[in-house]
Structure formats: structure tokens, C-alpha cells
Motif scaffolding. Sequence first.
Motif, PDB file in Angstrom:
ATOM      1  N   PRO A   9       0.828  -1.202   0.000  1.00 38.07           N
ATOM      2  CA  PRO A   9       0.000   0.000   0.000  1.00 38.07           C
ATOM      3  C   PRO A   9       0.863   1.253   0.000  1.00 38.07           C
ATOM      4  N   GLY A  10       0.459   2.241  -0.785  1.00 34.63           N
ATOM      5  CA  GLY A  10       1.221   3.483  -0.834  1.00 34.63           C
ATOM      6  C   GLY A  10       2.393   3.451  -1.790  1.00 34.63           C
ATOM      7  N   GLY A  11       2.626   2.328  -2.457  1.00 33.27           N
ATOM      8  CA  GLY A  11       3.728   2.241  -3.397  1.00 33.27           C
ATOM      9  C   GLY A  11       3.398   2.933  -4.708  1.00 33.27           C
ATOM     10  N   ALA A  12       4.413   3.084  -5.547  1.00 35.79           N
ATOM     11  CA  ALA A  12       4.248   3.724  -6.843  1.00 35.79           C
ATOM     12  C   ALA A  12       4.033   2.670  -7.923  1.00 35.79           C
ATOM     13  N   ARG A  13       3.701   3.121  -9.135  1.00 33.65           N
ATOM     14  CA  ARG A  13       3.583   2.244 -10.297  1.00 33.65           C
ATOM     15  C   ARG A  13       4.849   2.396 -11.138  1.00 33.65           C
ATOM     16  N   VAL A  14       5.531   1.294 -11.367  1.00 29.76           N
ATOM     17  CA  VAL A  14       6.806   1.314 -12.070  1.00 29.76           C
ATOM     18  C   VAL A  14       6.722   0.439 -13.314  1.00 29.76           C
ATOM     19  N   LEU A  15       7.038   1.017 -14.466  1.00 29.30           N
ATOM     20  CA  LEU A  15       7.090   0.286 -15.728  1.00 29.30           C
ATOM     21  C   LEU A  15       8.549  -0.017 -16.049  1.00 29.30           C
ATOM     22  N   VAL A  16       8.855  -1.291 -16.277  1.00 30.23           N
ATOM     23  CA  VAL A  16      10.220  -1.727 -16.572  1.00 30.23           C
ATOM     24  C   VAL A  16      10.274  -2.244 -18.013  1.00 30.23           C
ATOM     25  N   VAL A  17      11.172  -1.683 -18.825  1.00 28.91           N
ATOM     26  CA  VAL A  17      11.367  -2.149 -20.194  1.00 28.91           C
ATOM     27  C   VAL A  17      12.814  -2.618 -20.315  1.00 28.91           C
ATOM     28  N   GLU A  18      13.000  -3.930 -20.319  1.00 26.54           N
ATOM     29  CA  GLU A  18      14.337  -4.558 -20.297  1.00 26.54           C
ATOM     30  C   GLU A  18      14.256  -5.874 -21.042  1.00 26.54           C
ATOM     31  N   ASP A  19      15.126  -6.073 -22.061  1.00 19.61           N
ATOM     32  CA  ASP A  19      15.015  -7.277 -22.891  1.00 19.61           C
ATOM     33  C   ASP A  19      15.666  -8.507 -22.275  1.00 19.61           C
ATOM     34  N   GLY A  35       7.735  -2.418  -2.427  1.00 16.53           N
ATOM     35  CA  GLY A  35       6.375  -1.957  -2.214  1.00 16.53           C
ATOM     36  C   GLY A  35       5.682  -1.379  -3.428  1.00 16.53           C
ATOM     37  N   HIS A  36       6.341  -1.417  -4.601  1.00 18.91           N
ATOM     38  CA  HIS A  36       5.767  -0.822  -5.797  1.00 18.91           C
ATOM     39  C   HIS A  36       4.984  -1.852  -6.619  1.00 18.91           C
ATOM     40  N   SER A  37       4.042  -1.383  -7.416  1.00 16.56           N
ATOM     41  CA  SER A  37       3.374  -2.215  -8.407  1.00 16.56           C
ATOM     42  C   SER A  37       4.172  -2.110  -9.705  1.00 16.56           C
ATOM     43  N   VAL A  38       4.418  -3.252 -10.340  1.00 10.53           N
ATOM     44  CA  VAL A  38       5.358  -3.276 -11.465  1.00 10.53           C
ATOM     45  C   VAL A  38       4.750  -3.955 -12.687  1.00 10.53           C
ATOM     46  N   LEU A  39       4.950  -3.341 -13.845  1.00  8.80           N
ATOM     47  CA  LEU A  39       4.631  -3.948 -15.127  1.00  8.80           C
ATOM     48  C   LEU A  39       5.934  -4.040 -15.901  1.00  8.80           C
ATOM     49  N   ALA A  40       6.342  -5.253 -16.288  1.00  8.03           N
ATOM     50  CA  ALA A  40       7.633  -5.467 -16.944  1.00  8.03           C
ATOM     51  C   ALA A  40       7.427  -5.920 -18.384  1.00  8.03           C
ATOM     52  N   ARG A  41       8.185  -5.321 -19.308  1.00  9.17           N
ATOM     53  CA  ARG A  41       8.096  -5.639 -20.724  1.00  9.17           C
ATOM     54  C   ARG A  41       9.492  -5.921 -21.296  1.00  9.17           C
ATOM     55  N   PRO A  42       9.595  -6.813 -22.302  1.00 10.06           N
ATOM     56  CA  PRO A  42      10.892  -7.091 -22.929  1.00 10.06           C
ATOM     57  C   PRO A  42      11.272  -6.084 -24.009  1.00 10.06           C
ATOM     58  N   ASP A  43      10.326  -5.239 -24.424  1.00 10.99           N
ATOM     59  CA  ASP A  43      10.594  -4.221 -25.440  1.00 10.99           C
ATOM     60  C   ASP A  43       9.542  -3.128 -25.319  1.00 10.99           C
ATOM     61  N   GLY A  44       9.633  -2.132 -26.225  1.00  8.72           N
ATOM     62  CA  GLY A  44       8.721  -0.996 -26.140  1.00  8.72           C
ATOM     63  C   GLY A  44       7.537  -1.074 -27.079  1.00  8.72           C
ATOM     64  N   ALA A  45       7.224  -2.270 -27.563  1.00  7.96           N
ATOM     65  CA  ALA A  45       6.155  -2.405 -28.544  1.00  7.96           C
ATOM     66  C   ALA A  45       4.806  -1.901 -28.022  1.00  7.96           C
ATOM     67  N   ARG A  46       4.572  -2.045 -26.734  1.00 10.24           N
ATOM     68  CA  ARG A  46       3.281  -1.639 -26.162  1.00 10.24           C
ATOM     69  C   ARG A  46       3.426  -0.414 -25.251  1.00 10.24           C
ATOM     70  N   LEU A  47       4.474   0.346 -25.470  1.00  8.34           N
ATOM     71  CA  LEU A  47       4.770   1.439 -24.550  1.00  8.34           C
ATOM     72  C   LEU A  47       3.623   2.446 -24.461  1.00  8.34           C
ATOM     73  N   GLU A  48       3.128   2.918 -25.593  1.00  7.91           N
ATOM     74  CA  GLU A  48       2.075   3.931 -25.539  1.00  7.91           C
ATOM     75  C   GLU A  48       0.825   3.391 -24.845  1.00  7.91           C
ATOM     76  N   HIS A  49       0.499   2.138 -25.116  1.00  9.73           N
ATOM     77  CA  HIS A  49      -0.636   1.501 -24.450  1.00  9.73           C
ATOM     78  C   HIS A  49      -0.405   1.434 -22.949  1.00  9.73           C
ATOM     79  N   ASP A  50       0.796   1.049 -22.543  1.00  7.31           N
ATOM     80  CA  ASP A  50       1.098   0.921 -21.110  1.00  7.31           C
ATOM     81  C   ASP A  50       1.094   2.271 -20.409  1.00  7.31           C
ATOM     82  N   LEU A  51       1.580   3.303 -21.097  1.00  5.25           N
ATOM     83  CA  LEU A  51       1.565   4.641 -20.504  1.00  5.25           C
ATOM     84  C   LEU A  51       0.129   5.099 -20.266  1.00  5.25           C
ATOM     85  N   ARG A  52      -0.753   4.740 -21.173  1.00  2.00           N
ATOM     86  CA  ARG A  52      -2.148   5.160 -21.063  1.00  2.00           C
ATOM     87  C   ARG A  52      -2.925   4.339 -20.034  1.00  2.00           C
TER      88      ARG A  52
END
Length: 238
Positions: A9-19, A35-52
Motif C-alpha cells: 500500500p502506498g507504493g508507486a507504479r513502475v514500468l520496466v522495459v528490459e530485454d 512496495g511498488h506495483s510493477v509492469l515489466a516488458r521485454p521491449d517498447g512495442a506496447r509502450l504507448e498503451h502501457d503509458l495510457r
Amino acid sequence: MDEPRAGGPGGARVLVVEDSTPIRVAIETAMVDAGHSVLARPDGARLEHDLREFRPDAVLLDVMLPGSDGFALLEIVRRRSDAGILMVTARDAVADRLHGLTEGADDYVSKPFEMAELVARVTAVLRRRGRVASTILVDDLVIDPEAASVRRGGTPISLTATEFRVLVFLAGRRGRVVTKTQILTAVWGYEHYDPNLVEVNISTLRRKLEAHGPRLLHTERGLGYRLDSADTAGGEPG
């Protein structure tokens, strides 16, 4: 969208893009442990979608990626989001660092790095952007990671740098049991270090905290350790 891994609780949202899968998984685990919520991707193919859809507070971008490289993705993040950006790469040339920073990155971390350092850098970026609290409270214990200070009941507590890192890690998972291996990985960076390192630092940390109040650092037999309110103790006294 793939489900992000939830933190505390109280953590940030972190997007990780690492192949690199091992590095991506290690970063993801460390951020969740912090304590953060994390979404991890192997590339930036869905970057705009993930940002939104995910709306990250911070984005970790590897520079050497399949498809669009990290510098190209940096431009997209800056156009579409106000998230903090950390570039993570094996390329440590001054020109690369300057390029990332001048194009809008908040920090630049070169591989290899200790996971505890990366978590600390992410935390610093999040604080500068007002995305996480500047202090952590556990009953009358006040931890200020940015100032590297600890007070209990208004009394300053002197800790070594290692004891402080252990305490901040435990505080980030308040109320949850953490294993010796998790602490070793987060604080020392490697799982194969002697577990006695954890025991020694936990022992001295507990003694210093209890000099100013009831127990907050609890031992869960056969499982690990838990930092929590004094009236929720459920583990053994050792």
C-alpha cells in the motif's frame, strides 16, 4: 494488458522495459519487494498503451532494446507522460549518459549495478516528483530514506549504512514476512552471501530499536522477519 505485479500500500507504479529476462525479473522482484506495483516488458512495442492504461509513476528503460531503442522510447515517454525516467544500460560512455539526461531522463544507471542502488535511485526520482512519501512511519518509528535518518519517539537512532538499508527494505514491506534471501538480494545484491550477515544486522538493528520502545522487528520462525506494529507481534521473541 498483462497484469502488473502488486506491491504494498502506498507504493508507486513502475514500468520496466528490459530485454534481458534475468535482469528484468530481478528488477521486477526488487521493485515489488520495495512496495511498488510493477509492469515489466521485454521491449517498447506496447509502450504507448502501457503509458495510457498502467499510468506509471516511474519508467525504467534499457537503452539496448530490440526494435526502438531506449532513447527513442524516452522521447515517447516524455511526450505522453510525466513519469520519472531512469535509463538502465551497459553503455556507460559519457556521451550516452549526457544524451539520456539532456533528452529528459531523470537518472542514468550503468550495468552492472547493485539492486539496492537501483531501488534507491528509483525512490529518489519518485520523491523528487512527489509520487511517494518522504518518510515512512511504523508506530512511533520515523524513517526518512532521503535524509538517511531514523527517529523513534522523537529520539534519533544511529544506524550503520547496512542496518539502515535493511530497515528501509523491511519498512517497504511493512506487515509482510521477508526471507533472509530476499534481504540478502536487496541489500547486498547477491543471494549466495552468508545468511549470517542478515542475522547479525537484524540483531543489532532490533537492539537499537528496542532501546527506545517495544518490539517492532519480529522473527517468524522458519520464515523470516517482519517489521510491524508492536501490538501485532505473532512471531517468536528471538
